[in-house]
Design a protein around this motif. Sequence first.
Motif, PDB file in Angstrom:
ATOM      1  N   LYS A  93      68.703  -2.619 -22.202  1.00 37.15           N
ATOM      2  CA  LYS A  93      69.883  -2.541 -23.079  1.00 37.15           C
ATOM      3  C   LYS A  93      69.580  -2.859 -24.535  1.00 37.15           C
ATOM      4  CE  LYS A  93      72.661  -1.532 -19.718  1.00 37.15           C
ATOM      5  NZ  LYS A  93      72.853  -0.144 -19.416  1.00 37.15           N
ATOM      6  N   GLY A  94      68.655  -3.740 -24.828  1.00 39.00           N
ATOM      7  CA  GLY A  94      68.347  -4.099 -26.211  1.00 39.00           C
ATOM      8  C   GLY A  94      67.423  -3.119 -26.908  1.00 39.00           C
ATOM      9  N   PHE A  95      67.046  -2.061 -26.208  1.00 37.80           N
ATOM     10  CA  PHE A  95      66.112  -1.081 -26.758  1.00 37.80           C
ATOM     11  C   PHE A  95      66.850   0.212 -27.073  1.00 37.80           C
ATOM     12  CE2 PHE A  95      61.768  -2.478 -24.876  1.00 37.80           C
ATOM     13  CZ  PHE A  95      62.083  -3.805 -25.037  1.00 37.80           C
ATOM     14  N   SER A  96      66.241   1.016 -27.942  1.00 39.55           N
ATOM     15  CA  SER A  96      66.755   2.369 -28.175  1.00 39.55           C
ATOM     16  C   SER A  96      66.318   3.244 -26.999  1.00 39.55           C
ATOM     17  CB  SER A  96      66.182   2.931 -29.474  1.00 39.55           C
ATOM     18  OG  SER A  96      64.791   3.178 -29.334  1.00 39.55           O
ATOM     19  N   SER A  97      66.867   4.436 -26.936  1.00 41.18           N
ATOM     20  CA  SER A  97      66.448   5.339 -25.858  1.00 41.18           C
ATOM     21  C   SER A  97      64.973   5.684 -26.016  1.00 41.18           C
ATOM     22  CB  SER A  97      67.313   6.599 -25.826  1.00 41.18           C
ATOM     23  OG  SER A  97      67.162   7.358 -26.986  1.00 41.18           O
ATOM     24  N   GLY A  98      64.525   5.891 -27.255  1.00 45.66           N
ATOM     25  CA  GLY A  98      63.112   6.192 -27.495  1.00 45.66           C
ATOM     26  C   GLY A  98      62.196   5.053 -27.070  1.00 45.66           C
ATOM     27  N   GLU A  99      62.606   3.815 -27.352  1.00 44.23           N
ATOM     28  CA  GLU A  99      61.794   2.660 -26.950  1.00 44.23           C
ATOM     29  C   GLU A  99      61.718   2.533 -25.431  1.00 44.23           C
ATOM     30  OE1 GLU A  99      62.525  -0.313 -30.757  1.00 44.23           O
ATOM     31  OE2 GLU A  99      64.058  -0.160 -29.199  1.00 44.23           O
ATOM     32  N   ASN A 100      62.798   2.864 -24.724  1.00 50.68           N
ATOM     33  CA  ASN A 100      62.784   2.851 -23.264  1.00 50.68           C
ATOM     34  C   ASN A 100      61.758   3.844 -22.727  1.00 50.68           C
ATOM     35  OD1 ASN A 100      64.922   1.371 -21.415  1.00 50.68           O
ATOM     36  ND2 ASN A 100      65.849   1.629 -23.433  1.00 50.68           N
ATOM     37  N   ILE A 101      61.720   5.024 -23.314  1.00 55.41           N
ATOM     38  CA  ILE A 101      60.774   6.056 -22.867  1.00 55.41           C
ATOM     39  C   ILE A 101      59.349   5.664 -23.247  1.00 55.41           C
ATOM     40  CG2 ILE A 101      60.108   8.473 -23.108  1.00 55.41           C
ATOM     41  CD1 ILE A 101      63.156   8.994 -23.752  1.00 55.41           C
ATOM     42  N   ALA A 105      55.812   5.142 -20.969  1.00 59.67           N
ATOM     43  CA  ALA A 105      54.628   5.948 -21.274  1.00 59.67           C
ATOM     44  C   ALA A 105      53.426   5.049 -21.565  1.00 59.67           C
ATOM     45  CB  ALA A 105      54.916   6.873 -22.459  1.00 59.67           C
ATOM     46  N   LYS A 106      53.634   3.983 -22.335  1.00 62.66           N
ATOM     47  CA  LYS A 106      52.527   3.074 -22.681  1.00 62.66           C
ATOM     48  C   LYS A 106      51.974   2.353 -21.453  1.00 62.66           C
ATOM     49  CE  LYS A 106      53.356   2.033 -27.521  1.00 62.66           C
ATOM     50  NZ  LYS A 106      53.676   1.004 -28.499  1.00 62.66           N
ATOM     51  N   LEU A 107      52.853   1.982 -20.512  1.00 60.73           N
ATOM     52  CA  LEU A 107      52.397   1.282 -19.311  1.00 60.73           C
ATOM     53  C   LEU A 107      51.413   2.117 -18.500  1.00 60.73           C
ATOM     54  CD1 LEU A 107      55.656  -0.460 -18.029  1.00 60.73           C
ATOM     55  CD2 LEU A 107      53.565  -1.575 -18.862  1.00 60.73           C
ATOM     56  N   THR A 108      51.498   3.416 -18.648  1.00 64.01           N
ATOM     57  CA  THR A 108      50.608   4.300 -17.893  1.00 64.01           C
ATOM     58  C   THR A 108      49.649   5.058 -18.812  1.00 64.01           C
ATOM     59  OG1 THR A 108      52.343   5.978 -17.919  1.00 64.01           O
ATOM     60  CG2 THR A 108      52.184   4.597 -15.955  1.00 64.01           C
ATOM     61  N   ASN A 109      49.510   4.583 -20.045  1.00 69.41           N
ATOM     62  CA  ASN A 109      48.597   5.182 -21.022  1.00 69.41           C
ATOM     63  C   ASN A 109      48.884   6.657 -21.271  1.00 69.41           C
ATOM     64  OD1 ASN A 109      47.105   2.771 -21.475  1.00 69.41           O
ATOM     65  ND2 ASN A 109      46.038   3.117 -19.542  1.00 69.41           N
ATOM     66  N   ASN A 110      50.147   7.012 -21.314  1.00 66.38           N
ATOM     67  CA  ASN A 110      50.562   8.375 -21.617  1.00 66.38           C
ATOM     68  C   ASN A 110      51.343   8.379 -22.925  1.00 66.38           C
ATOM     69  OD1 ASN A 110      49.689   9.998 -19.297  1.00 66.38           O
ATOM     70  ND2 ASN A 110      51.016   8.626 -18.148  1.00 66.38           N
ATOM     71  N   ALA A 111      51.514   9.553 -23.480  1.00 67.78           N
ATOM     72  CA  ALA A 111      52.309   9.721 -24.692  1.00 67.78           C
ATOM     73  C   ALA A 111      53.650  10.337 -24.316  1.00 67.78           C
ATOM     74  CB  ALA A 111      51.565  10.619 -25.677  1.00 67.78           C
ATOM     75  N   LEU A 147      59.325  11.096 -16.239  1.00 59.64           N
ATOM     76  CA  LEU A 147      58.485  12.277 -16.419  1.00 59.64           C
ATOM     77  C   LEU A 147      57.347  12.040 -17.401  1.00 59.64           C
ATOM     78  CD1 LEU A 147      61.193  15.103 -16.451  1.00 59.64           C
ATOM     79  CD2 LEU A 147      59.685  14.405 -14.565  1.00 59.64           C
ATOM     80  N   CYS A 148      57.574  11.199 -18.434  1.00 62.69           N
ATOM     81  CA  CYS A 148      56.507  10.898 -19.391  1.00 62.69           C
ATOM     82  C   CYS A 148      55.377  10.091 -18.769  1.00 62.69           C
ATOM     83  CB  CYS A 148      57.077  10.186 -20.620  1.00 62.69           C
ATOM     84  SG  CYS A 148      57.970  11.312 -21.727  1.00 62.69           S
ATOM     85  N   LYS A 149      55.650   9.437 -17.641  1.00 61.52           N
ATOM     86  CA  LYS A 149      54.594   8.719 -16.910  1.00 61.52           C
ATOM     87  C   LYS A 149      53.655   9.683 -16.191  1.00 61.52           C
ATOM     88  CE  LYS A 149      55.612   5.673 -13.965  1.00 61.52           C
ATOM     89  NZ  LYS A 149      56.115   4.760 -12.948  1.00 61.52           N
ATOM     90  N   LYS A 150      54.129  10.912 -15.960  1.00 60.06           N
ATOM     91  CA  LYS A 150      53.377  11.927 -15.239  1.00 60.06           C
ATOM     92  C   LYS A 150      52.988  11.444 -13.823  1.00 60.06           C
ATOM     93  CE  LYS A 150      51.629  14.138 -19.415  1.00 60.06           C
ATOM     94  NZ  LYS A 150      52.903  14.160 -19.995  1.00 60.06           N
ATOM     95  N   PRO A 151      53.979  11.028 -13.042  1.00 57.50           N
ATOM     96  CA  PRO A 151      53.679  10.528 -11.691  1.00 57.50           C
ATOM     97  C   PRO A 151      53.294  11.648 -10.737  1.00 57.50           C
ATOM     98  CG  PRO A 151      56.040  10.713 -11.983  1.00 57.50           C
ATOM     99  CD  PRO A 151      55.413  11.047 -13.322  1.00 57.50           C
TER     100      PRO A 151
END
Length: 159
Positions: A93-101, A105-111, A147-151
């Motif tokens: 909730k304290g993040f923007s939608s972009g920060e959530n995405i 992505a960063k947790l899985t080393n993706n962009a 989807l940005c995680k590319k699971p």
Amino acid sequence: MELLKGVNLTHAYDYTLFENVSLSVGEGESIAILGVSGCGKSTLLHILCTLLKPNSGEVIYGGRSIYELSSDERLKIRRNDFGIIFQSHYLFKGFSSGENIELAAKLTNNAIDDEILKKLQIEHTLKQGVGELSGGQQQRVSIARILCKKPRIIFADEP
């Protein structure tokens, strides 16, 4: 090629929710779990994606029985190989939608994939706080995050 397999899965609370359910999902295959409200669809999904251990039976992923792995190994699979779209969006909730995405992505080393954002029609919402978004926009942000995680496997509970 078989990617995920559930074998004789049984789960009960005060009553048996489901018993001896078996299924398999191959690479590139989609399946749907159908049934009336309360029949155990979400519970089965939670078992298959390692969030809930079945009373009996096993889930096999990558040739390994997933519930015989340590909790850290299951977490690593969930983080890197599985994408879970819940009925509730579970956005920060304290993040923007972009920060959530971006966080996912960063947790899985993706962009962040701009094409995904365009297809989901949320590229204009990236600076907005999630509380400012409509329910549909929040759900699309949740989907973009996965989807940005590319699971390898996406589990979607009434998306």
